[in-house]
Design a protein around this motif. Sequence first.
Motif, PDB file in Angstrom:
ATOM      1  N   GLY A   4       0.786  -1.223   0.000  1.00 50.11           N
ATOM      2  CA  GLY A   4       0.000   0.000   0.000  1.00 50.11           C
ATOM      3  C   GLY A   4       0.816   1.270   0.000  1.00 50.11           C
ATOM      4  N   PHE A   5       2.135   1.158   0.140  1.00 55.00           N
ATOM      5  CA  PHE A   5       2.969   2.364   0.196  1.00 55.00           C
ATOM      6  C   PHE A   5       2.861   3.168  -1.091  1.00 55.00           C
ATOM      7  CE2 PHE A   5       6.843   4.725  -0.571  1.00 55.00           C
ATOM      8  CZ  PHE A   5       7.015   5.405   0.607  1.00 55.00           C
ATOM      9  N   ASP A   6       3.004   2.504  -2.231  1.00 58.13           N
ATOM     10  CA  ASP A   6       2.981   3.226  -3.506  1.00 58.13           C
ATOM     11  C   ASP A   6       1.634   3.913  -3.741  1.00 58.13           C
ATOM     12  OD1 ASP A   6       5.603   2.520  -4.078  1.00 58.13           O
ATOM     13  OD2 ASP A   6       5.024   0.748  -5.229  1.00 58.13           O
ATOM     14  N   ALA A   7       0.557   3.191  -3.502  1.00 60.62           N
ATOM     15  CA  ALA A   7      -0.772   3.789  -3.671  1.00 60.62           C
ATOM     16  C   ALA A   7      -0.977   4.912  -2.658  1.00 60.62           C
ATOM     17  CB  ALA A   7      -1.856   2.724  -3.514  1.00 60.62           C
ATOM     18  N   LEU A  32      -5.998   0.520  -0.583  1.00 69.36           N
ATOM     19  CA  LEU A  32      -6.019   1.545   0.459  1.00 69.36           C
ATOM     20  C   LEU A  32      -6.990   1.262   1.596  1.00 69.36           C
ATOM     21  CD1 LEU A  32      -5.843   4.703  -1.850  1.00 69.36           C
ATOM     22  CD2 LEU A  32      -3.998   3.765  -0.440  1.00 69.36           C
ATOM     23  N   ASP A  33      -8.042   0.507   1.316  1.00 69.72           N
ATOM     24  CA  ASP A  33      -9.067   0.264   2.333  1.00 69.72           C
ATOM     25  C   ASP A  33      -8.852  -1.021   3.126  1.00 69.72           C
ATOM     26  OD1 ASP A  33     -10.253   2.635   1.603  1.00 69.72           O
ATOM     27  OD2 ASP A  33     -11.755   1.707   0.320  1.00 69.72           O
ATOM     28  N   ILE A  39      -1.645   0.915   6.650  1.00 67.75           N
ATOM     29  CA  ILE A  39      -0.290   0.997   7.211  1.00 67.75           C
ATOM     30  C   ILE A  39       0.681   1.512   6.152  1.00 67.75           C
ATOM     31  CG2 ILE A  39       1.660  -0.368   8.069  1.00 67.75           C
ATOM     32  CD1 ILE A  39      -0.508  -2.121   9.507  1.00 67.75           C
ATOM     33  N   GLY A  40       0.578   0.998   4.941  1.00 65.62           N
ATOM     34  CA  GLY A  40       1.423   1.484   3.857  1.00 65.62           C
ATOM     35  C   GLY A  40       1.179   2.951   3.574  1.00 65.62           C
ATOM     36  N   GLY A  41      -0.098   3.360   3.604  1.00 67.42           N
ATOM     37  CA  GLY A  41      -0.432   4.769   3.401  1.00 67.42           C
ATOM     38  C   GLY A  41       0.137   5.647   4.496  1.00 67.42           C
TER      39      GLY A  41
END
Length: 86
Positions: A4-7, A32-33, A39-41
């Motif tokens: 989720g980091f990239d998104a 993202l949801d 956590i990545g976000g």
Amino acid sequence: MPFGFDAGLLHADSLLVPDVVGRLREEFAAVLDTPAGRIGGLAALAEMLQAVARGWYPDLAPRLVARAEALTGVRQPVPLHSEVST
């Protein structure tokens, strides 16, 4: 980087353009949801907020803080002498 980091980075980097943010939320909802995606976000937001402290993203800074608060439910601490206005 976490899932989720990239998104999350793309989402955070687009916070000044509401139409783009809305589209990204739709397109990357499956990432993202999720708990891992959040956590990545948050990792992406943390990286960008560290850059804010070094003078980057001055216009984006308040929205980064607001997004972090929305994801965590916790008001983010902002130092008295900060690039982020509260």
